[in-house]
Design an enzyme around this catalytic site. Structure first.
Site, PDB file in Angstrom:
ATOM      1  N   THR A  30       0.785  -1.207   0.100  1.00 56.53           N
ATOM      2  CA  THR A  30       0.005  -0.036   0.027  1.00 56.53           C
ATOM      3  C   THR A  30       0.812   1.331   0.082  1.00 56.53           C
ATOM      4  OG1 THR A  30      -1.625  -1.380   1.201  1.00 56.53           O
ATOM      5  CG2 THR A  30      -2.111   1.188   1.682  1.00 56.53           C
ATOM      6  N   THR A  81       1.562  -4.623   4.039  1.00 58.81           N
ATOM      7  CA  THR A  81       1.546  -4.837   5.287  1.00 58.81           C
ATOM      8  C   THR A  81       1.100  -6.640   5.542  1.00 58.81           C
ATOM      9  OG1 THR A  81      -0.432  -3.786   5.152  1.00 58.81           O
ATOM     10  CG2 THR A  81       0.901  -2.969   6.494  1.00 58.81           C
TER      11      THR A  81
HETATM   12  N1  ASP Z   1      -2.589  -4.784   0.295  1.00 56.88           N
HETATM   13  C1  ASP Z   1      -1.382  -4.176   0.800  1.00 56.88           C
HETATM   14  C2  ASP Z   1      -0.630  -5.230   0.801  1.00 56.88           C
HETATM   15  O1  ASP Z   1       0.254  -5.479  -0.286  1.00 56.88           O
HETATM   16  C3  ASP Z   1      -1.788  -3.967   2.143  1.00 56.88           C
HETATM   17  C4  ASP Z   1      -1.188  -3.177   3.000  1.00 56.88           C
HETATM   18  O2  ASP Z   1       0.432  -2.578   2.614  1.00 56.88           O
HETATM   19  O3  ASP Z   1      -1.139  -2.546   3.779  1.00 56.88           O
HETATM   20  O4  ASP Z   1       0.185  -5.957   2.039  1.00 56.88           O
END
Ligand code: ASP
Length: 334
Positions: A17, A97
């Site tokens: 993200t 995340t």
């Molecule tokens: N979908 C994202 C990821 O690549 C979520 C994030 O980074 O918070 O994990």
């Protein structure tokens, strides 16, 4: 380190993200929503304050939502981090995340260097109100070039907290304070430009070597509703290892214990506690399906690792051709 020169910080981007922006309504087949658009150079360019912290060198390693990362991807991130560590005072990896905990764990067993290896991420995209990526990136950069972060293993800096990489877990699906190292806690924090450590990790994880491929190792969680049929339905013939996430200290339905024992004669079957804290026991419960019974049937306790981390450890071991006795011995180090 020569204190008179500016520190060198290498930033490696892998996606997530923190690197996404909203996608304008498209007429094509691409799904609406966020898309990966920002590489390491764009992340650095958007945060001029980084230049006050260190000389920055940016490199794209991957550009993926972290749920799409594969075991070879984790090995590639580890290789890039190890290489970067040979010519930098700190290495900072931006990441999604969702599976940050798997990568933090994988790095902590694959890259053991004195130079800080720090991961960071964001829960909100840069174009969203209250975006947290820039603040996390700046705090993580400060930690990565801090002398006090050396020899502390892989670290995760998020929400102004410093966590030991092998301990952290994502514990909330959307709020910005989404990570915890329970039942312990962060080992330090960042206040303005000051990096403060209160604790040091007491144990270093064992050093593992990635071989090749991506061994098939599913995780199966047991509990009421888990019957021996669930095991059969898994198609056990194709899997190369199995990680069980079990209630309590490592307990499964009595009816499934014998089948698991048979499976453990063919492939490594590791069992972890599904509680999220503590570790598997070895000598407390002797009923059928209790941990004493499972160990006697050849299953391997994951000790302090949860199922996700146990899967990464088992996959790395199998990627290097480890056999049952090697796996059993290595899991004793966790
Ligand atoms: N979908 C994202 C990821 O690549 C979520 C994030 O980074 O918070 O994990």
């Amino acid at each position: 380190m020569n204190v008179s020169r500016r520190p060198r910080l290498i930033i490696l981007s892998t996606g997530g993200t923190i690197a996404m922006t909203a996608q304008a309504a498209s007429g094509g087949a691409a799904p609406e929503g966020a898309a990966l658009r920002l590489g390491a150079a764009a992340l650095v360019a958007a945060l001029p304050q980084l230049q006050d912290v260190a000389d920055i060198f940016a490199r794209d390693v991957l550009a993926k939502p972290s749920a799409s990362l594969t075991l070879p991807d984790l090995a590639e991130i580890a290789k890039a981090a190890a290489e970067a560590a040979t010519s930098a005072d700190g290495v900072l990896i931006t990441h999604g995340t969702d599976t940050l905990e798997e990568t933090a764990f994988a790095l902590s067993v694959l890259v053991q260097v004195d130079v800080p290896i720090v991961l960071t991420a964001a829960m909100r995209r840069p174009d969203q109100p209250g975006a947290d990526g820039a603040a996390n990136l700046l705090a993580a950069a400060r930690v990565a070039v801090s002398g006090s972060a050396r020899k502390k293993g892989v670290l995760v800096v998020i929400d102004d907290e410093i966590h030991a990489g092998p301990l952290i877990r994502k514990t909330h699906s959307f709020r910005t304070h989404a990570f915890s190292s329970l039942p312990f806690g962060p080992i330090g924090y960042v206040a303005e430009d000051r990096v403060r450590f209160a604790l040091s990790p007491a144990v270093a994880p064992p050093l593992l070597t990635f071989g090749a491929g991506a061994p098939i190792v599913p995780i199966l969680e047991a509990g009421p509703g888990f019957e021996r049929e669930s095991l059969k339905a898994l198609g056990a013939g194709a899997i190369e290892g199995l990680v069980l996430s079990l209630p309590g200290a490592g307990h499964v339905a009595a009816a499934a214990a014998a089948d698991l024992g048979l499976l453990a004669e063919r492939i490594p079957v590791v069992f972890a506690s599904r509680t999220g804290a503590g570790e598997t026991l070895r000598a407390s419960y002797g009923y059928a399906g209790g941990e004493i019974d499972l160990i006697a049937r050849g299953l391997i306790p994951a000790q302090s690792l949860d199922a996700r981390k146990a899967r990464i450890a088992l996959q790395i071991l199998l990627s290097g051709g480890a056999r049952q006795p090697d796996v059993r011995a290595m899991f004793q180090s966790f």
